[in-house]
Design a protein around this motif. Structure first.
Motif, PDB file in Angstrom:
ATOM      1  N   GLU A  58       9.880  56.240  42.764  1.00 55.14           N
ATOM      2  CA  GLU A  58      10.348  57.693  42.579  1.00 55.14           C
ATOM      3  C   GLU A  58      10.160  57.779  41.027  1.00 55.14           C
ATOM      4  OE1 GLU A  58      11.704  61.250  42.195  1.00 55.14           O
ATOM      5  OE2 GLU A  58      10.734  60.549  43.847  1.00 55.14           O
ATOM      6  N   CYS A  59       9.165  58.610  40.730  1.00 58.56           N
ATOM      7  CA  CYS A  59       8.970  58.567  39.190  1.00 58.56           C
ATOM      8  C   CYS A  59       8.716  59.963  38.794  1.00 58.56           C
ATOM      9  CB  CYS A  59       7.628  57.722  39.112  1.00 58.56           C
ATOM     10  SG  CYS A  59       7.678  56.174  39.757  1.00 58.56           S
ATOM     11  N   PRO A  60       9.838  60.673  38.122  1.00 58.61           N
ATOM     12  CA  PRO A  60       9.689  61.969  37.812  1.00 58.61           C
ATOM     13  C   PRO A  60       8.973  62.008  36.530  1.00 58.61           C
ATOM     14  CG  PRO A  60      11.855  61.366  38.586  1.00 58.61           C
ATOM     15  CD  PRO A  60      11.169  59.902  38.284  1.00 58.61           C
ATOM     16  N   GLY A  61       9.175  61.417  35.780  1.00 62.73           N
ATOM     17  CA  GLY A  61       8.258  61.478  34.431  1.00 62.73           C
ATOM     18  C   GLY A  61       8.935  60.792  33.109  1.00 62.73           C
TER      19      GLY A  61
ATOM     20  N   VAL B  77       1.266  52.569  44.090  1.00 60.61           N
ATOM     21  CA  VAL B  77       2.140  53.730  44.623  1.00 60.61           C
ATOM     22  C   VAL B  77       2.292  53.615  46.260  1.00 60.61           C
ATOM     23  CG1 VAL B  77       2.603  56.152  44.612  1.00 60.61           C
ATOM     24  CG2 VAL B  77       1.286  54.798  42.672  1.00 60.61           C
ATOM     25  N   PRO B  78       3.506  53.134  46.676  1.00 63.92           N
ATOM     26  CA  PRO B  78       3.321  53.063  48.242  1.00 63.92           C
ATOM     27  C   PRO B  78       3.435  54.257  49.027  1.00 63.92           C
ATOM     28  CG  PRO B  78       5.700  52.722  47.451  1.00 63.92           C
ATOM     29  CD  PRO B  78       4.531  52.880  46.176  1.00 63.92           C
ATOM     30  N   THR B  79       3.194  54.365  50.446  1.00 63.12           N
ATOM     31  CA  THR B  79       3.424  55.502  51.109  1.00 63.12           C
ATOM     32  C   THR B  79       5.008  56.272  50.933  1.00 63.12           C
ATOM     33  OG1 THR B  79       2.104  54.614  52.882  1.00 63.12           O
ATOM     34  CG2 THR B  79       3.335  56.280  53.797  1.00 63.12           C
ATOM     35  N   GLY B  80       4.846  57.412  50.714  1.00 66.26           N
ATOM     36  CA  GLY B  80       6.061  58.070  50.260  1.00 66.26           C
ATOM     37  C   GLY B  80       6.298  58.105  48.854  1.00 66.26           C
ATOM     38  N   GLY B  81       5.599  56.951  47.908  1.00 64.53           N
ATOM     39  CA  GLY B  81       5.942  57.194  46.635  1.00 64.53           C
ATOM     40  C   GLY B  81       5.571  58.482  45.959  1.00 64.53           C
TER      41      GLY B  81
END
Length: 263
Positions: A111-114, A137-141
């Motif tokens: 979960e990488c917003p920036g 980046v996994p599924t849902g990442g």
């Protein structure tokens, strides 16, 4: 008009030890202004427009970390995750993590917003590449805004189906975006040179950067796993590298994504 709330809760382990694990969880919801009631009211996921879906459905951290360094969490001695925003302290945090866990070989981008500091963020990217770390980046990442630069830094870059990406223009402290500068100005070369360092040919770097800038800072271009694979050369189909259309006007990207200043 909508606004997003994302709360991260950290529960420290209660037993005394030199290194205490933390359990992180994220609760996310959207509020919408109700003119009749004169207040913000919480809306359900089903009521939200697609352009404002900021976090994937699987943002819950799946297991306790054995150590936490800002947004970087160590899942086991060879694997870390990125959950949250990078800032000016990110290079120091990342270096401390590698010092304490030198066998880390993969960074899972959950979960990488920036980022709140582009130049510090790129410094972390160079550290990722120098250490030969794989980005995954996994599924849902969900990898958005400045976090995309960190994904590109991977010595090997892996994307599972169901991952998502979002890009947009940066914004400096004076409110200027890339279009306010010449294409080869230092402000724009900062990004082009970084993409070249991460292995892109000059033409590909320019094409990717141009794509990210088709969305203003307040907007976003959303990319699927397949879209991003095309941009990093992991599709066999030469037509797979397409420029995604910008999302509907004024989607929000969680947190402050690309705030930076130039000399």
């Amino acid at each position: 008009m909508h606004r997003l709330f994302a709360f991260a809760l950290a529960l420290a382990a209660t037993i005394a030890s030199p290194l205490q694990a933390q359990v992180l969880s994220v609760e996310t919801y959207v509020e919408q202004w109700d003119p009749a009631a004169g207040e913000w009211v919480r809306v359900s996921e089903d009521d939200r427009p697609r352009a404002e879906r900021l976090l994937s459905a699987q943002t819950q951290v799946r297991q306790p970390a054995i150590a936490v360094y800002g947004p970087f969490r160590v899942d086991d001695p060879s694997r870390a995750s990125l959950v949250g925003v990078t800032g000016s302290a990110a290079p120091r945090q990342f270096a401390a993590m590698l010092r304490d866990f030198p066998r880390i070989a993969a960074l899972e981008m959950v979960e990488c917003p920036g980022t709140e500091d582009d130049q510090a963020n790129m410094q972390v990217g160079r550290m990722i590449r120098a250490a030969g770390i794989v980005t995954h980046v996994p599924t849902g990442g969900s990898v958005r805004s400045g976090a995309v630069e960190l994904f590109l830094a991977g010595a090997d870059r892996r994307i599972d189906d169901g991952a998502e990406f979002a890009v947009h223009s940066w914004l400096d402290d004076s409110g200027r975006e890339p279009r306010h500068f010449a294409s080869d100005s230092p402000e724009n070369r900062l990004y082009l040179d970084y993409y070249r360092e991460m292995g892109m040919a000059e033409d590909d770097a320019r094409a990717f950067y141009a794509m990210t800038n088709t969305a203003a800072h307040a907007d976003a271009v959303w990319l699927t796993a397949q879209d991003m694979r095309g941009w990093i050369g992991q599709n066999d189909d030469p037509d797979a590298r397409v420029t995604a259309a910008p999302a509907a006007p004024n989607p929000a990207i969680a947190y402050l994504d690309l705030s930076r200043s130039f000399p």
